[in-house]
Design a protein around this motif. Structure first.
Motif, PDB file in Angstrom:
ATOM      1  N   ASN A   1       1.304  -0.999   0.077  1.00 45.08           N
ATOM      2  CA  ASN A   1      -0.484   0.204   0.290  1.00 45.08           C
ATOM      3  C   ASN A   1       0.795   1.230  -0.198  1.00 45.08           C
ATOM      4  N   PHE A   2       0.936   2.428  -0.958  1.00 47.86           N
ATOM      5  CA  PHE A   2       1.520   2.780  -1.466  1.00 47.86           C
ATOM      6  C   PHE A   2       1.507   4.749  -0.249  1.00 47.86           C
ATOM      7  N   GLY A   3      -0.070   3.979   0.635  1.00 43.74           N
ATOM      8  CA  GLY A   3      -0.774   5.493   0.632  1.00 43.74           C
ATOM      9  C   GLY A   3      -0.426   5.459   2.346  1.00 43.74           C
ATOM     10  N   ASP A   4       0.383   4.525   3.099  1.00 46.79           N
ATOM     11  CA  ASP A   4       0.914   4.699   4.374  1.00 46.79           C
ATOM     12  C   ASP A   4       2.683   4.383   4.343  1.00 46.79           C
ATOM     13  N   VAL A   5       2.730   5.252   4.438  1.00 43.56           N
ATOM     14  CA  VAL A   5       4.645   5.749   4.792  1.00 43.56           C
ATOM     15  C   VAL A   5       5.172   5.608   6.218  1.00 43.56           C
ATOM     16  N   LEU A   6       5.682   4.503   5.652  1.00 46.85           N
ATOM     17  CA  LEU A   6       6.097   3.595   7.483  1.00 46.85           C
ATOM     18  C   LEU A   6       8.021   4.872   6.519  1.00 46.85           C
ATOM     19  N   VAL A  21       3.227   9.607  -6.386  1.00 47.68           N
ATOM     20  CA  VAL A  21       1.757   8.188  -6.308  1.00 47.68           C
ATOM     21  C   VAL A  21       0.626   8.342  -6.800  1.00 47.68           C
ATOM     22  N   LEU A  22       0.167   9.897  -6.175  1.00 51.76           N
ATOM     23  CA  LEU A  22      -1.539   9.867  -7.392  1.00 51.76           C
ATOM     24  C   LEU A  22      -1.532  10.354  -8.903  1.00 51.76           C
ATOM     25  N   SER A  23      -0.977  10.477  -9.279  1.00 47.32           N
ATOM     26  CA  SER A  23       0.123  10.657 -10.581  1.00 47.32           C
ATOM     27  C   SER A  23       0.383   9.450 -11.284  1.00 47.32           C
ATOM     28  N   PHE A  24       1.076   8.234 -10.582  1.00 42.73           N
ATOM     29  CA  PHE A  24       1.254   7.418 -11.017  1.00 42.73           C
ATOM     30  C   PHE A  24      -0.017   6.039 -11.051  1.00 42.73           C
ATOM     31  N   ALA A  25      -1.141   5.962  -9.743  1.00 40.04           N
ATOM     32  CA  ALA A  25      -1.733   6.112  -9.856  1.00 40.04           C
ATOM     33  C   ALA A  25      -2.961   6.400 -11.913  1.00 40.04           C
ATOM     34  N   HIS A  27      -2.152   7.766 -13.947  1.00 37.19           N
ATOM     35  CA  HIS A  27      -1.929   7.368 -15.432  1.00 37.19           C
ATOM     36  C   HIS A  27      -2.072   5.821 -15.391  1.00 37.19           C
ATOM     37  N   VAL A  28      -1.683   4.726 -14.458  1.00 43.70           N
ATOM     38  CA  VAL A  28      -2.127   2.953 -14.916  1.00 43.70           C
ATOM     39  C   VAL A  28      -4.046   3.148 -14.838  1.00 43.70           C
ATOM     40  N   ASN A  29      -4.162   3.505 -13.740  1.00 45.81           N
ATOM     41  CA  ASN A  29      -5.709   3.652 -14.024  1.00 45.81           C
ATOM     42  C   ASN A  29      -6.712   4.018 -15.257  1.00 45.81           C
ATOM     43  N   LEU A  30      -6.490   5.145 -15.494  1.00 46.19           N
ATOM     44  CA  LEU A  30      -7.513   5.961 -16.567  1.00 46.19           C
ATOM     45  C   LEU A  30      -7.052   6.404 -17.761  1.00 46.19           C
ATOM     46  N   ASN A  31      -5.335   5.362 -18.077  1.00 51.58           N
ATOM     47  CA  ASN A  31      -4.916   5.945 -20.006  1.00 51.58           C
ATOM     48  C   ASN A  31      -5.529   4.442 -20.397  1.00 51.58           C
ATOM     49  N   PRO A  32      -5.851   5.077 -21.230  1.00 47.21           N
ATOM     50  CA  PRO A  32      -7.229   4.285 -22.631  1.00 47.21           C
ATOM     51  C   PRO A  32      -6.926   2.935 -22.659  1.00 47.21           C
ATOM     52  N   HIS A  33      -5.904   1.968 -23.041  1.00 45.95           N
ATOM     53  CA  HIS A  33      -5.446   1.139 -23.238  1.00 45.95           C
ATOM     54  C   HIS A  33      -5.997  -0.231 -21.524  1.00 45.95           C
ATOM     55  N   ALA A  34      -5.748   0.452 -20.752  1.00 46.15           N
ATOM     56  CA  ALA A  34      -6.561  -0.142 -19.505  1.00 46.15           C
ATOM     57  C   ALA A  34      -7.821  -0.063 -19.483  1.00 46.15           C
ATOM     58  N   LEU A  35      -8.547   1.089 -20.179  1.00 46.36           N
ATOM     59  CA  LEU A  35      -9.740   1.646 -19.482  1.00 46.36           C
ATOM     60  C   LEU A  35     -10.456  -0.142 -20.973  1.00 46.36           C
ATOM     61  N   ARG A  36      -9.927  -0.175 -22.194  1.00 47.87           N
ATOM     62  CA  ARG A  36     -10.297  -1.544 -22.707  1.00 47.87           C
ATOM     63  C   ARG A  36     -10.115  -2.232 -22.663  1.00 47.87           C
ATOM     64  N   TYR A  37      -9.178  -2.967 -21.796  1.00 44.50           N
ATOM     65  CA  TYR A  37      -9.232  -3.644 -20.791  1.00 44.50           C
ATOM     66  C   TYR A  37      -9.853  -4.169 -19.923  1.00 44.50           C
ATOM     67  N   ARG A  55     -11.390   5.441  -6.691  1.00 43.31           N
ATOM     68  CA  ARG A  55     -12.813   6.517  -6.102  1.00 43.31           C
ATOM     69  C   ARG A  55     -12.340   7.100  -4.528  1.00 43.31           C
ATOM     70  N   SER A  56     -12.062   6.016  -3.881  1.00 39.38           N
ATOM     71  CA  SER A  56     -11.470   6.227  -2.656  1.00 39.38           C
ATOM     72  C   SER A  56     -10.258   6.184  -2.463  1.00 39.38           C
ATOM     73  N   LEU A  57      -9.169   5.786  -3.140  1.00 36.95           N
ATOM     74  CA  LEU A  57      -7.527   5.947  -3.317  1.00 36.95           C
ATOM     75  C   LEU A  57      -7.499   7.074  -3.680  1.00 36.95           C
ATOM     76  N   LEU A  58      -8.494   7.918  -4.304  1.00 37.57           N
ATOM     77  CA  LEU A  58      -8.076   8.854  -4.818  1.00 37.57           C
ATOM     78  C   LEU A  58      -8.039   9.591  -4.012  1.00 37.57           C
ATOM     79  N   GLY A  59      -9.503   9.770  -2.829  1.00 38.78           N
ATOM     80  CA  GLY A  59     -10.075  10.132  -1.629  1.00 38.78           C
ATOM     81  C   GLY A  59      -8.956  10.266  -0.880  1.00 38.78           C
ATOM     82  N   VAL A  60      -8.089   9.575  -0.153  1.00 42.52           N
ATOM     83  CA  VAL A  60      -7.061   8.596   0.695  1.00 42.52           C
ATOM     84  C   VAL A  60      -6.313   9.806   0.308  1.00 42.52           C
TER      85      VAL A  60
END
Length: 69
Positions: A1-6, A21-25, A27-37, A55-60
């Motif tokens: 979990n990248f949301g909890d910094v140890l 981390v948000l930018s990466f998430a 990019h990974v989740n909303l790119n056209p290839h991922a959405l099409r898959y 959506r909840s991850l974005l909120g965090v």
């Protein structure tokens, strides 16, 4: 979990870390290839759960960006 910094990042602030981390998430989740898959290979009910989870991850991450220094 990248949301909890140890271990604090040594070359950036926590806010900068969460922005990266948000930018990466996004990019990974909303790119056209991922959405099409997802549309082609994941059942609709499960993909809705994935959207709700993302959506909840974005909120965090947004909360962490706004509150961490």
């Amino acid at each position: 979990n990248f949301g909890d910094v140890l271990i604090r990042p040594s070359k950036m602030t926590l806010r900068q870390y969460y922005v990266q981390v948000l930018s990466f998430a996004v990019h990974v989740n909303l790119n056209p290839h991922a959405l099409r898959y997802v549309r082609r290979n994941i059942p609709f009910k499960r993909s809705v759960k994935m959207v709700v989870g993302f959506r909840s991850l974005l909120g965090v991450y947004v909360k962490n960006i706004l509150t961490k220094k």
